[in-house]
Design a protein around this motif. Structure first.
Motif, PDB file in Angstrom:
ATOM      1  N   LYS A  77       0.846  -1.205   0.000  1.00 28.84           N
ATOM      2  CA  LYS A  77       0.000   0.000   0.000  1.00 28.84           C
ATOM      3  C   LYS A  77       0.883   1.257   0.000  1.00 28.84           C
ATOM      4  N   ALA A  78       1.854   1.286   0.881  1.00 30.76           N
ATOM      5  CA  ALA A  78       2.713   2.478   1.000  1.00 30.76           C
ATOM      6  C   ALA A  78       3.492   2.718  -0.291  1.00 30.76           C
ATOM      7  N   ALA A  79       3.834   1.650  -0.995  1.00 28.41           N
ATOM      8  CA  ALA A  79       4.636   1.792  -2.218  1.00 28.41           C
ATOM      9  C   ALA A  79       3.772   2.094  -3.436  1.00 28.41           C
ATOM     10  N   GLY A  80       2.443   2.055  -3.276  1.00 31.05           N
ATOM     11  CA  GLY A  80       1.588   2.489  -4.382  1.00 31.05           C
ATOM     12  C   GLY A  80       0.841   1.389  -5.116  1.00 31.05           C
ATOM     13  N   ALA A  81       0.775   0.184  -4.536  1.00 25.57           N
ATOM     14  CA  ALA A  81       0.007  -0.892  -5.178  1.00 25.57           C
ATOM     15  C   ALA A  81      -1.477  -0.537  -5.181  1.00 25.57           C
ATOM     16  N   ASP A  82      -2.207  -1.104  -6.158  1.00 25.13           N
ATOM     17  CA  ASP A  82      -3.652  -0.869  -6.254  1.00 25.13           C
ATOM     18  C   ASP A  82      -4.465  -1.990  -5.615  1.00 25.13           C
ATOM     19  N   GLY A  83      -3.906  -3.177  -5.545  1.00 22.85           N
ATOM     20  CA  GLY A  83      -4.622  -4.313  -4.994  1.00 22.85           C
ATOM     21  C   GLY A  83      -3.636  -5.345  -4.473  1.00 22.85           C
ATOM     22  N   LEU A  84      -4.162  -6.299  -3.701  1.00 21.82           N
ATOM     23  CA  LEU A  84      -3.322  -7.321  -3.074  1.00 21.82           C
ATOM     24  C   LEU A  84      -3.757  -8.712  -3.533  1.00 21.82           C
ATOM     25  N   LEU A  85      -2.802  -9.589  -3.559  1.00 21.12           N
ATOM     26  CA  LEU A  85      -3.044 -10.989  -3.880  1.00 21.12           C
ATOM     27  C   LEU A  85      -2.445 -11.786  -2.728  1.00 21.12           C
TER      28      LEU A  85
END
Lengths: 303, 303
Positions: B99-107
């Protein structure tokens, strides 16, 4: 029989590694468990095995655990240390750490994510074996690593200097002798063939197995030694009697996993109150009561 | 159909993560692969999936990989990041890092050593989902995690706020429609049901699947998009024709694993020369030649 590496023979007792919720090892708790094993005079201690949750601990915490165990043992009992890791370089570092911290032997499981081929496991084991001069035991634990060693691969690895033993899953009693003798005939007499899977292992020792790598022995070394010594003496009737005392515990191991049962048992016996690493959850109260009942059956000498 | 999270629909392309022998990410190489996917206009990028060897990389290297990808994408394509780890607290930290690094979603895959129960996996997923507000996709990958999600468990998890999608192994074509519709009927219409296992996924999309989480798409996005768009259009004959072009590659994926084949393909195509993390070995020369031939078949439009 030659016994080049006595640490890979007899009862190897695998304690849990108590930690806090963040994976920091409670060395006081660990020392209490290890002292109890030394006092019972087990043949070796298997630190940071699967039951010792090595896979869930950082390199530095694994090192702290080894140092604590070595410090309190002072050479009284040989110490075998699990050095499994997903990456080959990490497993090599862990092997060097174990050696530097005073371990006597190594236990290596082919931890996998991407399923591994036989050649990959062979190269991995050679690389880790060459990282130190400590004798190494092949940890064949398909239930956690999802890799199964064939006899062919064990035979190939047994030729590698310093690979001195295998810890195989104990076969069902009806197959134990044939399978033990088939492998025995293909490896040097100095190579030790031991077994784990507590409920089947006493019969595998009756069939000629050199060692019992024991989860229950990591917490209850006195009855585990009682059972093992009768198996080593070849007394089938006494093994059956001992197995009867252990049966409720074996049933719980198979149903709930030996690891979860041992955390509950350690708590019930007042030895330590640690929880397994999340995501593994402590057993619920109803299962706790069944563990307590199984411990009472064992203590009472049978049902 | 509502499309609350478009990132979990269409072609999600999973690149390898090039590293050196010590597990340090080659961010230049990774950026080249990611730029290629953005240029092809894939629907999302699945960074640090199984093919991205997340399980073999440290927390800091995983963070470096995400930052490199975010930096070069500049929001053009949604970025889904794998945050699986053996420990719940580690997976939570990885989710916060993503999240902090700028991802849009998690797997999130239920990585296991001690086999996990359904309740343990449920609690693990809730804990990681609550660590950030990012939408999360359940990564059902029994071949690597050795945990299989039942529909019951997916349905239970679909009720957790922010758990927005599942990536299931694509069933065999004859079962795809029945199994897809059985799950579809039990989850909210906003919950996306996608598939992986490249050889069976086009048929699972024909059967209604929302997404193809694609290994081959991570390296060859143009033909993967060609295949996916025909499946999305419901054109069975064209899907069969495309599958014919891909067949030699599908055969190699099944025989040698898609991960090993993709490392060879990236090298053959001159995109990057990385090796998979040891203990995984690069394919031998004979297999390299078969990969090259399969790429030629694909390029030539079929056999």
């Amino acid at each position: 029989m030659s016994i080049a590496f006595p640490m890979f023979r007899g009862l190897s007792a695998f304690p849990i590694t108590p930690t806090d919720a963040h994976g920091q090892v409670n060395t006081d708790g660990l020392v209490r468990l290890v002292q109890r094993l030394a006092a019972a005079e087990v043949d070796s201690i298997g630190l940071l095995g699967s039951t010792g949750t090595y896979a869930y601990l950082t390199r530095s915490e694994r090192r702290r655990a080894i140092e604590a165990a070595v410090g309190c043992l002072d050479g009284r009992v040989p110490l075998i240390v699990g050095v499994g890791a997903l990456r080959t370089d990490d497993a090599q570092d862990l092997a060097r750490d174990a050696k530097a911290a005073g371990a006597d032997g190594l236990l290596l499981a082919p931890v996998s994510y991407t399923p591994l081929t036989d050649d990959e496991v062979f190269e991995h084991f050679v690389a880790v074996a060459q990282a130190t001069e400590l004798p190494l035991c092949i940890y064949n634990n398909p239930g956690t690593t999802h890799f199964t060693f064939s006899d062919d691969l064990v035979v190939r690895l047994a030729e590698v200097p310093s690979i001195a033993a295998v810890k195989n899953p104990a076969p069902p009693p009806t197959e134990a002798r044939a399978r033990h003798e088939a492998l025995r005939a293909r490896v040097p007499s100095t190579f030790a063939i031991g077994y784990s899977g507590d409920w089947n292992t006493p019969n595998a020792v009756l069939a000629g197995g050199d060692a019992w790598y024991s989860v229950v022995g990591g917490l209850l070394p006195v009855p585990a030694l009682g059972l093992l010594r009768t198996a080593q003496a070849g007394d089938e009737a006494e093994v059956a009697r001992w197995n009867g005392r252990f049966q409720p515990l074996w049933d719980l191991f198979k149903e709930l996993s030996s690891l979860r049962v041992m955390y509950a048992a350690a708590d019930i016996l007042g030895l330590c109150r640690a929880k397994p690493p999340r995501p593994i959850l402590p057993l619920p109260p109803a299962a706790y009561r069944r563990v307590a009942a199984a411990l009472e059956t064992l203590d009472a000498g049978g049902r």
